[in-house]
Design a protein around this motif. Sequence first.
Motif: not given
Lengths: 837, 1097
Positions: A78-103
């Motif tokens: 989900l994070i790899d393919s649709h993270s942009e759709k989780l705009s509430y949970f991942i509102p700021d996309r300028s820090h991609p480091e967060i994605l791994d943790r969000m998994v």
Amino acid sequence: MVRFYEKLFDLIDEKKKLVLPTEQAARSLMHSYVQNRGKPVSFSSVMAFDRFLAILFARDGVLRPVDSLTRLLFSRHLIDSHSEKLSYFIPDRSHPEILDRMVYYIASALPGLEDEEALNAGLEKDVAFLKAEYDSFLREAGYYEPSFISSLDNSLCEPYILVMPSSSIEMTTLLMRIKDKRNILTLDVDCSHLGSLTLYENEKQEIRNVFLQIKELVKSGVGLDEIAISTAGYERLRPYFERESYLLDIPLSFMLGKSPLSYPAGQIFSLIDEIHSSSYDIESLKKLLLNASFPLRDRGNAERFILNAISMGISRRDKADRYRYADKGGIYHDLSHYVDGISSTSDPAYLINQVKSLFEKLLAPRQFEDDEEDERVLSFLMRLLMAFSEKVQEFRRLGLLNGQVPLFSLFLRYAESVIYVPQGGKDGVRIYPLSEATGVYVPHHFVITLNEDEARKIKRGSSYLSDYELVKERSETDITENLLASYLALSDDARFSSSTSTYNGYTLPLTLFENVLKAEFLPDSYTDEHIILKEKSIDYDLYPLQKLGHLNSIDGSLSVKHDSEDMAGSLRVTWPEYDKSRHMFSSSQIDKYSRCPFLYASDSIFRISDSRSYEIDSYPALEIGSRLHKVIELYFKKGGGDVEEMVDKYLNLVLDLWQKRKSLDRNLDVRGLSSDVIALSDEMRDYVYSKYRDSLILLISTLLEKGTSFCLEEDVKGEIAGLAFVGFLDCVINHGESVEMIDFKTSYVPKDSVQFDIYRMLYEKDKGKTVTQASYATIKDGKVKRPVKFMEEDELETLVSAVADSIAGGDFHGVNSAAKCQNCQARGICRRRYFVR
Amino acid sequence: MRTFSDFLAVSKRKLSAEQLAAVESDVATVVSAGAGSGKTTVLSCRFLRLIMEEKAKVDEILTLTFTKKAASEMYERIYSLLKSVSEDEGPVKEALASFSSASISTLDSFSNEIARTDSARYGISRDFDILDQDGEERLIKKAVSTLYESEKEVMLPLSRIFNPDSIYSDLFLPVSSNVTILTEFDPETESNIFISFLNRIEKIYLDYAFSVLDEIESYKTSAMEDSIFFKKDGVEAIYRIRDYLASREYEKLPRFNLNQARAKIYSDIKAVINEKWRPLLPLLISIKENLALDQRYMRAFSAFIALLSSEKRRMGVLTFSDVSALALRILSDNSLVRAYYKRKFRYIMIDEFQDNSSAQKDLLYILSEKECVSGTGVPKAEDLDNTKLFFVGDDKQSIYAFRNADVSVFNNLKNEIVSIGGKHLSMRTNYRSEPALIDHFNRVFPHVMRREEISPYERIQEDFFSSSAGRDLSCFEADFDGVLSREPSFGVSASVTYALSEEMVDEIEEGDDSDDELLAEAENEAEYIATLVMEIVQDDAFAIPSDSGKRKASYDDIAILYRTSKSQMPLEKVFRREGIPYTVIQSNSITVEALSADIASFLSLLVFPSDKKSYLAILRSPFIRLGDEAIMSIRDAFSSEELIGEPFSHSSSAFTEAELERMKRLRSFYLSLRADMGRLSAEKIIDRLYYESGYSSYIESKMSLSSYKEHYEYLWEIARRAENIFDFLSYLKAHLDKPDRLDVDLLRIRMGGIKLMNIHKSKGLEFPIVILAGANSKPKGGDYSRLIHSRYPGFLALDQSREKGISKLFYDFERRRLEAEAKRLLYVALTRAESHLVVIASGDKIRKGSLASLYDMPAREDERVNIRTFRRLSESQIDSKWESANTFDAFYTKESVVRGTYKDDKAGVKDLAHDNDENYYDTGNYRKLPDFGNGVDELLAKHSLYSDFGTLLHSALEAHFNKISAPYYENENLGEEGERKINDEARNVLERFLLSDFYKKHVLGNETLSEERFYMPYEGKVAEGSIDLLVLGNDYNLVVDYKSDREMNPDFHKGQICAYIKAGEGMLGKKCYGVLLYLRSMESGPFWDSEGKVIEL
């Protein structure tokens, strides 16, 4: 047998089907039934709640329960393919480091997605999207999420009776969620009376006293299997329980295993990741290559590699990959090949293959076969890895996992969450996490560490969200009281306790109890050992470990040393091999002995300073000093010249050589460095150059002002008080018939040194010239200090001969002086300054 | 009890008028509450009042404290208070029921809650973890080493100034503590800010320099010899100085040689030069140098800060300061979160506010913003809801400047709260201490806390920093305006004693025993304190109040406080020797003592078996205590670079029998520990090391050694936190020989005795008798740092000048705050005492900067203080006091207690049946059964897979009956072809079974249960079994057990099958028979009944 159980036995006899909160509870009930009623019982008449759920969900065996790995992989997808759709949970996309943790966050949120909390609009959108994606995944892949109860067909509930549902969060949730309750029968315990709580001042007292109570029970003939502890701080307190078990000799059986990664085989898995992610940090490599519990194929080779790397000053993999030069036996070559492969591959088959190959290459052929448990853990992990790999392939087949994702760290994260239950060591007092023993009959049950925060068992709706994100107050169901009541109902002797401070800090005891009793302590020979010894009392229990320790100390630390008095920290022995007439003395030996005879012994007799280093010394002061000396020597021996230009040239030369692990010898020829000298790092090179360049220029210029004829690194030999001496003079300035001596120091000028006194005497006798003055020059500031005051010759001879006699007599006592002992290199091996000497 | 007034009327604890005023205040309030004035009482009563008067529910009151301990005490206090107000129904009962939702916490943990609400907006996963200090240090070190590798160019300017060791400790560690994950550090901007700071400060001091010159000139008289001041040119030189200043040629400015200006007429002008002119010069030069140098190092800062933040984001970890910053930012930016928390709390009470920072005040202001205002950022005072906030604090007890606490925040707060219609109340009565002590405080503290006049140079600094910070920073001194006292306790004569070394009072003649080494100051003081406490517990003069009047003090009543850790270890040692019970609150000396060194040596040798140094250390340690002669005899083992041979394998003729035996035993112990390195956790390894080796017994044997017992507990706690022995060893080695305070709180099984703690730890506590030890010792002095990091101008930069003028500016600014804090530290220490106070100062004179330097004069002037003196002892005078070993073999030789038994009554039916199957006689004549098809047997034999295949067949049959999908067997050793064969054959067996006569005759058409598991009674045990197939027939049931055996030998399984039959009968209450089915041939064995009788079916 307790009354509640009798009721259940009757129900079994009536052919009712019972559902208990856990598998353990179900087994315990059946076990007791067989014991008490002397009849067989089928597993289909008493079952655990998760099996019951599986029956409700399974729909002809088509669906499987979703597990943590599946959630993790789904979340990764989900994070790899649709993270942009989780705009509430991942509102700021300028820090991609967060994605791994969000998994991991999303994976943990999935079971709560059906909780019926009212959410704000932004959140609702994300949650709805997550839920839709998850539902569709579950449907397509043939899973069910045990917490999504709304889809259950509750008509299947009918033949079953839920036992003690209010003591189990899962059962309570089911009862709350299922709208039509006609088909559900339940049987609960009475929770109107909880009895009293014993209160301790702190957790340590509480745990020790519980173990002492257990010891009392055991002494009175109660079997270990009739006793259990339920604790609110299971994971946190595990080491403390293990410790009490060790000290008081009460075997324990932990009912929840540990991560397989905590066993040696598992540690290798974690270390692969640690080594890779730390760029082969030397400390991580040490953990892998110097751990004697890992059956390494070639331990000697591994140790040599580490020592070589340390002596070359390599602390992590750099661009030039200098580890290669330290790798004489190829261990780094193999290790890095597999570690890199394992850590970066996204191909599950290759991952398994590389892991196997690494184990084969790294470990001895029998691998962990010498220890059954270790071997079982290794097979367990390999099976886990295979299961992981299969699951990854399943996801790939469903088109759900990005082909580029490195798998190993994902696998490790999964393995961390998996519990391995050891096969051996089950014959002890059982220890349960607080709610795990629900429904289990325990004759003597210690329900402990009931502190407010940890002991509360509360079902919170949407626990993955913050309070502010919920539009209305969160739904909460507190089952703590029912849980404790169920313990009371299923034990002949349940004891509740708590404390007011824990290893974590301060706390409040659980407030549910009406009656709080202040704890009374049982006598304990560990706590009161000093009283036992002082008052010669034997009214205490002695534990096997105390006995063993005492026996060992009688022969060791408590025995009186036969040859010298240890309390003085002295080595005072005769030393027949020592021959004053053949020994070559130096002024530094006299200085060292005068400072501390034990320091002299550690250095000159035990040669401690020659040890190979196991740590990288980040500031090699001694080596820096010797290189700086060489710059001055080069200047004067190579014909002088423009000071600035030459200092630049020579300083660069000596530093370059050092970086190449080379050095200049006494004849200024290039030689290799001995292995105990650490190579110079780039950053240290910059530092040394900037720090000392200007002061070297200043120092040489000052020397040039003093005279025109210089002699550097001159050696002198001769006798003082009948003893042979040798010395090397840093710099002698000729003034015709007389000379002036200069000794270079990097930063500090020694106090109370006899160096110049000895040099003067030797020089005057050897060279026939008068030494008019002697001074130290410090390279740090480029200054020549005030000349030293010479000692009278007879005074020097007396001192030298006294030192020589003491050495010959084997007097190597340690001094006891705060000033001398501070920063002493022999501090670790000397006992003089310690209280225990 | 219906109302709060009812409660007050019946409550045992009567509130004073000033306490009541605070409790009843319904507007924003700041309470200045002195030591012992009953702060906790006020806060808890106010909580109760708000509940009783239904002004708020439990979860609508936010109560914040400074420490976790205080939070939990507050929680308990409030809970007990509510509980004491018994009610059948009503708000208090409701409050008690929902008390677990009360928000009583530290500000840190409250910030943590807020930070999680919206951290994702700042790139931080909401499930972030909090980094501990070790973790943070590791992260910084890693970042530094990455930068050295990846950003060499950027790091170059720094590599030249800092060596690789100091770049971590002197530069990047302080840098990291001055930034948070939200810091945006642009090198260009930062550089410009620094330059503009330098320009501004240059302008200010330049103007000041001109004014000083004017002053110098104004003092100049014609009688003065110009040359003394201005060299050759007299008055004209002043103009030249002005020129130098104007052209910024500061290095040319004169330093004025005043050696010859001795006449009285010079005194004024000399004073101006010394006090005003001289400090200016290095500062001006430094400013100019710093302006001239390039600021490229800012790029390294920027790279470091970015790397650190990105690493934190990647790992999902934050420090406490990150969390605070994040919480504040979220409340500033996110209107929903802000509105939620504003709404959630109707009342906010904060204890110990003097120890909070300005950022923390901002956070509280946001939470107290009027509901109708929907602002961002920090609201102004006028936008605050003027009923919400309730601050309690005491500016005299602010002692946490090192944690960024800022007393000026509290001092300024009072005015702001009053300005919005709030109240500033004072609670001046001290209920803790006896009036005699209060009287002493009232004499001492007006002197101690008087404000020093500051120089004009310092005044400029204060103004400058305040203007940079945008708020007044100059009110950092606390005021002491006198304390009121309660009634004295009956019959107790409170006392104040000031004990000084003899040297400080009398002229001491030098003795002739000069060879005898004198005890170090702290050791000597400890000896004195030991005699003093023995006097205290015996002498009526130190009696304290009790329920029945008064009683002699016990050790439990005494606390010894100190400012620096130097005092602690000597006290511990002497107390142990004298058998005086004590408890230390925090240990400082663990890593400089033998136990830590010995454990480190042993662990080191476990990891590195050729570590000579550790080996030698162990040979001399209590682990073995080898004789010197024996050690000397194996010195050849040490002669090469590496240790020759395995540890503990050395011996020689110099070894005694006992020593040889000890070496042998230690060697096997060593090897067993080595084998366990990865199997046991670090704490378990050291437990074995400590207890099994006998080290613990050694320590028990002497009273004087027993402090090591506690040291061991500390080490154990640290080991427990380490992931493995490697991490623990490297932690230990890094701290060895350094008297660091270890960040561990220790729990004790037995508490009691004298409490030893530093003054910070004593905050909030009270003791009948307080001894302030080491009052004359000075804390370690600060140092000028090249890194300029000040909260106030808010920048990070390097001072690159040699003169350290800029650094000194900052240092002086901080120093004045620390000096003011020392006064408060003394206040906290002394006001802990209830009945008796003793202050002890050692040394030959009072040292500047010590607490004694503040206390000495006013104490000597208070005639009611008992002045005592004590002597400096020599080592030989106390040597005899260290006693010899104390053993008691009779205890250790008695029988040790029993371990207990495990009465295992569980077993498998199969095992039990096969163990003692009396019906079975092994004749050895078995009929061989045919092979499976597909050549499967060959594969099974080759790979030893018989049992795997048996399981597969069972599962295949089970799957058929349970209507689930068939299992698929995988084993990569078999290869694809092999796997296929095996699975095909499993399918074939199932098909053969379904076609078999057995199936048709006995199974087909009947209901079945497959893999039916059960428990049954069996020979006194509870046995577990599983019936492969249970066919439920009309007249009887049939137990079928599948066999994949290669030979037919039914009798071997008879016992098991009979048990299954019995189980079947028991569970279903119907006649049951049993049979074996051999899957290779689909032949059945004989049919048995439950007694094993063959029957025909």
